[in-house]
Scaffold this motif. Structure first.
Motif, PDB file in Angstrom:
ATOM      1  N   ASN A  75       0.832  -1.209   0.000  1.00 22.63           N
ATOM      2  CA  ASN A  75       0.000   0.000   0.000  1.00 22.63           C
ATOM      3  C   ASN A  75       0.865   1.257   0.000  1.00 22.63           C
ATOM      4  N   ILE A  76       1.990   1.220   0.690  1.00 23.36           N
ATOM      5  CA  ILE A  76       2.933   2.342   0.649  1.00 23.36           C
ATOM      6  C   ILE A  76       3.523   2.444  -0.762  1.00 23.36           C
ATOM      7  N   ALA A  77       3.933   1.304  -1.316  1.00 25.43           N
ATOM      8  CA  ALA A  77       4.512   1.284  -2.666  1.00 25.43           C
ATOM      9  C   ALA A  77       3.527   1.849  -3.688  1.00 25.43           C
ATOM     10  N   LYS A  78       2.268   1.524  -3.536  1.00 25.94           N
ATOM     11  CA  LYS A  78       1.237   1.987  -4.479  1.00 25.94           C
ATOM     12  C   LYS A  78       1.168   3.513  -4.527  1.00 25.94           C
ATOM     13  N   LYS A  79       1.397   4.151  -3.399  1.00 25.34           N
ATOM     14  CA  LYS A  79       1.357   5.613  -3.333  1.00 25.34           C
ATOM     15  C   LYS A  79       2.571   6.262  -4.011  1.00 25.34           C
ATOM     16  N   LEU A  80       3.590   5.488  -4.297  1.00 24.47           N
ATOM     17  CA  LEU A  80       4.804   6.002  -4.925  1.00 24.47           C
ATOM     18  C   LEU A  80       4.797   5.872  -6.446  1.00 24.47           C
ATOM     19  N   ILE A  81       3.862   5.103  -6.981  1.00 20.33           N
ATOM     20  CA  ILE A  81       3.840   4.807  -8.418  1.00 20.33           C
ATOM     21  C   ILE A  81       3.679   6.076  -9.252  1.00 20.33           C
ATOM     22  N   ALA A  82       4.512   6.182 -10.263  1.00 20.64           N
ATOM     23  CA  ALA A  82       4.425   7.208 -11.308  1.00 20.64           C
ATOM     24  C   ALA A  82       4.666   6.446 -12.609  1.00 20.64           C
ATOM     25  N   PRO A  83       3.614   6.035 -13.304  1.00 19.09           N
ATOM     26  CA  PRO A  83       3.755   5.130 -14.455  1.00 19.09           C
ATOM     27  C   PRO A  83       4.908   5.509 -15.403  1.00 19.09           C
ATOM     28  N   GLY A  84       5.713   4.475 -15.692  1.00 19.17           N
ATOM     29  CA  GLY A  84       6.857   4.638 -16.568  1.00 19.17           C
ATOM     30  C   GLY A  84       8.109   5.131 -15.864  1.00 19.17           C
ATOM     31  N   ARG A  85       7.950   5.720 -14.688  1.00 17.76           N
ATOM     32  CA  ARG A  85       9.093   6.241 -13.936  1.00 17.76           C
ATOM     33  C   ARG A  85       9.293   5.514 -12.622  1.00 17.76           C
ATOM     34  N   VAL A  86       8.208   5.233 -11.916  1.00 17.92           N
ATOM     35  CA  VAL A  86       8.244   4.445 -10.675  1.00 17.92           C
ATOM     36  C   VAL A  86       7.176   3.368 -10.813  1.00 17.92           C
ATOM     37  N   GLU A  87       7.628   2.130 -10.886  1.00 18.17           N
ATOM     38  CA  GLU A  87       6.719   0.988 -11.019  1.00 18.17           C
ATOM     39  C   GLU A  87       6.861   0.105  -9.789  1.00 18.17           C
ATOM     40  N   ALA A  88       5.780  -0.550  -9.401  1.00 17.21           N
ATOM     41  CA  ALA A  88       5.790  -1.414  -8.217  1.00 17.21           C
ATOM     42  C   ALA A  88       5.395  -2.830  -8.602  1.00 17.21           C
ATOM     43  N   ILE A  89       6.054  -3.802  -7.975  1.00 17.24           N
ATOM     44  CA  ILE A  89       5.785  -5.216  -8.207  1.00 17.24           C
ATOM     45  C   ILE A  89       5.677  -5.903  -6.849  1.00 17.24           C
ATOM     46  N   ALA A  90       4.600  -6.658  -6.640  1.00 17.24           N
ATOM     47  CA  ALA A  90       4.430  -7.427  -5.400  1.00 17.24           C
ATOM     48  C   ALA A  90       4.910  -8.861  -5.618  1.00 17.24           C
ATOM     49  N   GLY A  91       5.245  -9.522  -4.520  1.00 21.57           N
ATOM     50  CA  GLY A  91       5.667 -10.920  -4.570  1.00 21.57           C
ATOM     51  C   GLY A  91       7.166 -11.088  -4.675  1.00 21.57           C
ATOM     52  N   VAL A  92       7.920 -10.126  -4.171  1.00 15.94           N
ATOM     53  CA  VAL A  92       9.372 -10.166  -4.328  1.00 15.94           C
ATOM     54  C   VAL A  92       9.973 -11.455  -3.775  1.00 15.94           C
ATOM     55  N   ASN A  93      10.922 -11.972  -4.514  1.00 17.96           N
ATOM     56  CA  ASN A  93      11.724 -13.107  -4.071  1.00 17.96           C
ATOM     57  C   ASN A  93      13.133 -12.925  -4.649  1.00 17.96           C
ATOM     58  N   LEU A  94      14.047 -13.764  -4.259  1.00 14.18           N
ATOM     59  CA  LEU A  94      15.426 -13.602  -4.702  1.00 14.18           C
ATOM     60  C   LEU A  94      15.579 -13.723  -6.223  1.00 14.18           C
ATOM     61  N   PRO A  95      14.936 -14.689  -6.887  1.00 12.12           N
ATOM     62  CA  PRO A  95      15.058 -14.726  -8.349  1.00 12.12           C
ATOM     63  C   PRO A  95      14.561 -13.440  -9.017  1.00 12.12           C
ATOM     64  N   MET A  96      13.481 -12.858  -8.494  1.00  9.98           N
ATOM     65  CA  MET A  96      12.972 -11.603  -9.045  1.00  9.98           C
ATOM     66  C   MET A  96      13.998 -10.491  -8.875  1.00  9.98           C
ATOM     67  N   LEU A  97      14.556 -10.369  -7.684  1.00 19.50           N
ATOM     68  CA  LEU A  97      15.527  -9.319  -7.415  1.00 19.50           C
ATOM     69  C   LEU A  97      16.768  -9.471  -8.294  1.00 19.50           C
ATOM     70  N   LEU A  98      17.247 -10.682  -8.453  1.00 19.11           N
ATOM     71  CA  LEU A  98      18.408 -10.913  -9.318  1.00 19.11           C
ATOM     72  C   LEU A  98      18.090 -10.578 -10.772  1.00 19.11           C
ATOM     73  N   ARG A  99      16.873 -10.844 -11.200  1.00 17.84           N
ATOM     74  CA  ARG A  99      16.462 -10.515 -12.561  1.00 17.84           C
ATOM     75  C   ARG A  99      16.436  -8.997 -12.754  1.00 17.84           C
ATOM     76  N   VAL A 100      15.922  -8.266 -11.765  1.00 22.78           N
ATOM     77  CA  VAL A 100      15.928  -6.801 -11.857  1.00 22.78           C
ATOM     78  C   VAL A 100      17.361  -6.289 -11.971  1.00 22.78           C
ATOM     79  N   LEU A 101      18.238  -6.837 -11.160  1.00 24.24           N
ATOM     80  CA  LEU A 101      19.641  -6.408 -11.206  1.00 24.24           C
ATOM     81  C   LEU A 101      20.287  -6.707 -12.561  1.00 24.24           C
ATOM     82  N   THR A 102      19.889  -7.797 -13.175  1.00 22.37           N
ATOM     83  CA  THR A 102      20.454  -8.191 -14.464  1.00 22.37           C
ATOM     84  C   THR A 102      20.004  -7.266 -15.596  1.00 22.37           C
ATOM     85  N   TYR A 103      18.763  -6.784 -15.522  1.00 24.39           N
ATOM     86  CA  TYR A 103      18.194  -6.011 -16.625  1.00 24.39           C
ATOM     87  C   TYR A 103      18.022  -4.521 -16.332  1.00 24.39           C
ATOM     88  N   ARG A 104      18.529  -4.023 -15.222  1.00 23.73           N
ATOM     89  CA  ARG A 104      18.252  -2.647 -14.825  1.00 23.73           C
ATOM     90  C   ARG A 104      18.886  -1.590 -15.713  1.00 23.73           C
TER      91      ARG A 104
END
Length: 127
Positions: A75-104
Motif C-alpha cells: 500500500n505504501i509502494a502503491k502511493k509512490l507509483i508514477a507510471p513509466g518512472r516508478v513501477e511497483a511489483i508485489a511478490g518479491v523473491n530472490l530470483p525476481m531481485l536478481l532478474r531486476v539487477l540483471t536487466y536494470r
C-alpha cells in the motif's frame, strides 16, 4: 540505471539484499530498503519512503519491490507509483531481485517484464 527500492515486512528486504550481496560478491548500487513493522503507521512512513525513493533514483526511474499485495508495504509502494518512472511489483523473491539487477540497464518496461517472469520462473517444484 534503474534504481531498486524494497518495501517489505520486517527485515525481509535487508535479508534479500544480503543474499544478493552473497550471490554477486558485492552490494549493488542504487538499492535501498524500508522494513515495515506491525506498529508502524503507513502515513508516517510515506514521507520517509519518498526520501528513500529519491535516493535510489538517478533519473532513470525506480522499481519498487514489495512482498504481499494488499498489505501495508504494498500500500505504501502503491502511493509512490508514477507510471513509466516508478513501477511497483508485489511478490518479491530472490530470483525476481536478481532478474531486476540483471536487466536494470534497460528500459522500465523490460525490467518490469523480466522481474515478474523471473519471480514466477524461480518457483519450482523440486523432485
Amino acid at each position: 540505471m534503474i534504481g531498486i527500492f524494497l518495501i517489505t515486512h520486517g527485515s525481509l528486504g535487508e535479508a534479500l539484499i544480503q543474499c544478493t550481496c552473497h550471490v554477486l560478491n558485492k552490494r549493488p548500487v542504487q538499492m535501498v530498503q524500508l522494513g515495515v513493522s506491525a506498529q508502524d503507521d503507513p502515513l508516517d512512513l510515506l514521507p520517509l519512503a519518498r526520501q528513500m525513493l529519491a535516493l535510489a533514483d538517478s533519473g532513470q526511474g525506480v522499481v519498487v519491490l514489495t512482498d504481499i499485495f494488499g498489505a501495508t508495504p504494498s500500500n505504501i509502494a502503491k502511493k509512490l507509483i508514477a507510471p513509466g518512472r516508478v513501477e511497483a511489483i508485489a511478490g518479491v523473491n530472490l530470483p525476481m531481485l536478481l532478474r531486476v539487477l540483471t536487466y536494470r540497464e534497460r528500459d522500465m518496461h523490460t525490467v518490469v517484464q523480466r522481474a515478474v517472469s523471473g519471480g514466477c520462473d524461480g518457483v519450482l517444484h523440486i523432485k
